[in-house]
Design an enzyme around this catalytic site. Structure first.
Site, PDB file in Angstrom:
ATOM      1  N   HIS A 147       0.852  -1.191   0.000  1.00 41.62           N
ATOM      2  CA  HIS A 147       0.000   0.000   0.000  1.00 41.62           C
ATOM      3  C   HIS A 147       0.886   1.238   0.000  1.00 41.62           C
ATOM      4  CE1 HIS A 147      -3.056   2.917   1.332  1.00 41.62           C
ATOM      5  NE2 HIS A 147      -3.947   2.051   0.886  1.00 41.62           N
TER       6      HIS A 147
ATOM      7  N   ASP B 185      -8.015  -4.739  -0.302  1.00 38.62           N
ATOM      8  CA  ASP B 185      -8.523  -5.163  -1.610  1.00 38.62           C
ATOM      9  C   ASP B 185      -8.360  -6.673  -1.821  1.00 38.62           C
ATOM     10  OD1 ASP B 185      -9.061  -2.467  -2.461  1.00 38.62           O
ATOM     11  OD2 ASP B 185      -6.906  -2.213  -2.659  1.00 38.62           O
TER      12      ASP B 185
END
Length: 436
Positions: free
Chosen positions: A313, A371
């Protein structure tokens, strides 16, 4: 914003006089150097592609500590909100700064519920799209069009207009997403049922049909509500910054949120869970779990162009706290639906195991992010892959609105105007066409 005890001094090697810059402290997180007068004092701008080291605003809504893997909404850890509060409470928190008591929650939920329907003319607007249009293309149009149907609340500088448009957007986004899905599937639209919860109503509008009764599965209802909570806000990300920049021009709230929807569409942002599930399906076609090692070798090969989606991320340099919560939800949903042996979930577990043990991924801190699991959950629920990002937009709407309202209320806010380092041609004269 509190002025720090120290100041920053910018010095130059060419003998130009040094410049003192104020330093401000936040309640938590890094201090910031105030460079607003830098150009006036030096004739220079700062250069920060992607704004990776630039604080574009002051905000009291969401805080992320990427090194600790911490996410706070108004000071409350996401782990507590996701397990002890529902989405309506989270919306109230983001919009007004406090968690509601029982009476305030009932009042807020009732106000949202009273605005779940959309103007009937929206159905005719939908018919202008191709049936196979991407849901995000449809959503960008529908959200932007709300300003044409609800033009009595489009003055961004009017607090009452902002309040009613906020409630309308939160209430109508599930209806619009469900309409986009039903349209693409060729099924009749289902009107909202106000006796249902926010997540339950969305499930009903998505999966019910006029021919038979639809019972909301409480496990799926809770899972969807948690997805909404986990995605409600995430500080100054690309889509939130887009909403702020768009809103800084004074445009109406519906247009600003439509800009956020358009930005979220990108595969590096809201489309990441869609890209992650596509990756898992590609590995499954290659041979499934037995091919995971081979796939990971390709990821590590610089010349292969194979990317590992759903890991790592931009902000988190530790385990994404939302991913742990989403993993729990994923297991609950698959168990409830009898999909414990779902091949994609087994594949995901194999990928996660390698990523958490292989030095290549550990050293680069490529931990699973939210996700990674949310795509699997939505697929199990029956939501088409192409609709994943629209679900994300639905959840993030409240965060966008809270950020937009905060910006409008900030006395220091101005229309956004990034600067540039110009690398094009210097001044030149146009020659007559015969001499070019």
């Amino acid at each position: 914003m509190k002025l720090a005890d120290n100041k920053a001094t910018l010095s130059f090697s060419n003998g130009s006089p040094s410049v003192d810059l104020p330093v401000y402290q936040g309640n938590v997180g890094p201090d910031v150097i105030d460079i607003r007068k830098l150009y006036a004092q030096t004739g220079m701008f700062t250069y920060d592609p992607g704004f990776l080291s630039t604080a574009s605003c002051q905000s009291a809504i969401t805080y992320i500590d990427g090194d600790k893997g911490e996410l706070l909404y108004r000071g409350y850890p996401i782990e507590q909100l996701a397990t002890q509060c529902d989405f309506m409470e989270t919306c109230h928190l983001l919009l007004y700064g406090n968690l509601p008591d029982a009476a305030a929650k009932i009042d807020f939920t009732k106000r949202v519920t009273n605005h779940t329907m959309v103007n009937e003319q929206m159905q005719f607007f939908l018919r202008g799209f191709r049936r196979d249009a991407h849901p995000m293309a449809i959503m960008t149009g529908l959200v932007g069009a709300l300003s044409a149907f609800y033009h009595d609340s489009t003055d961004i500088n009017n607090p009452e207009h902002r309040e009613i448009s906020a409630i309308r957007l939160i209430a109508k986004m599930p209806t619009l997403v469900a309409m986009a899905y039903k349209y693409s599937a060729g099924q009749p639209y289902m009107y909202p049922k106000n006796k249902l919860s926010y997540a339950g109503n969305f499930l009903h509008m998505m999966f019910a049909n006029p021919c038979e009764d639809y019972e909301v599965n409480p496990v799926i209802e809770r899972a969807l509500d948690r997805i909404f909570v986990l995605h409600a806000d995430h500080e100054q990300n690309a889509s939130t910054s887009t909403v702020r920049l768009c809103g800084s021009s004074g445009t109406n709230p519906f247009a600003a949120i439509a800009a956020g929807v358009a930005c979220l569409w990108g595969p590096a942002h809201g489309g990441a869970n869609e890209a992650c599930l596509n990756m898992l399906e590609d590995i499954q076609r290659m041979g499934g779990v037995s091919k995971v090692g081979q796939f990971m070798d390709q990821v590590k090969d610089k010349n292969s162009n194979v990317k590992l989606m759903g890991f790592g991320h931009r902000v988190y340099k530790n385990y994404d706290p939302r991913a742990k919560l989403m993993q729990e939800t994923c297991k609950e949903v698959l168990t409830s639906l009898g999909l414990e042996n779902d091949p994609l979930f087994k594949l995901a577990m194999a990928l996660e195991k390698i990523a958490l043990e292989d030095d290549y991924f550990v050293q680069r801190k490529l931990y699973p992010n939210v996700d990674f699991y949310s795509g699997i959950v939505q697929r199990a629920i029956g939501i088409p892959v192409s609709l994943f990002t629209a679900i994300f937009a639905l959840a993030r709407t409240v965060g966008w609105i809270a950020q937009l309202n905060e910006m409008i209320g900030d006395p220091e806010y101005k229309i956004g105007r990034p600067r540039q380092l110009f690398t094009g041609s210097v001044r030149r004269d146009v020659l007559p066409i015969a001499q070019r």
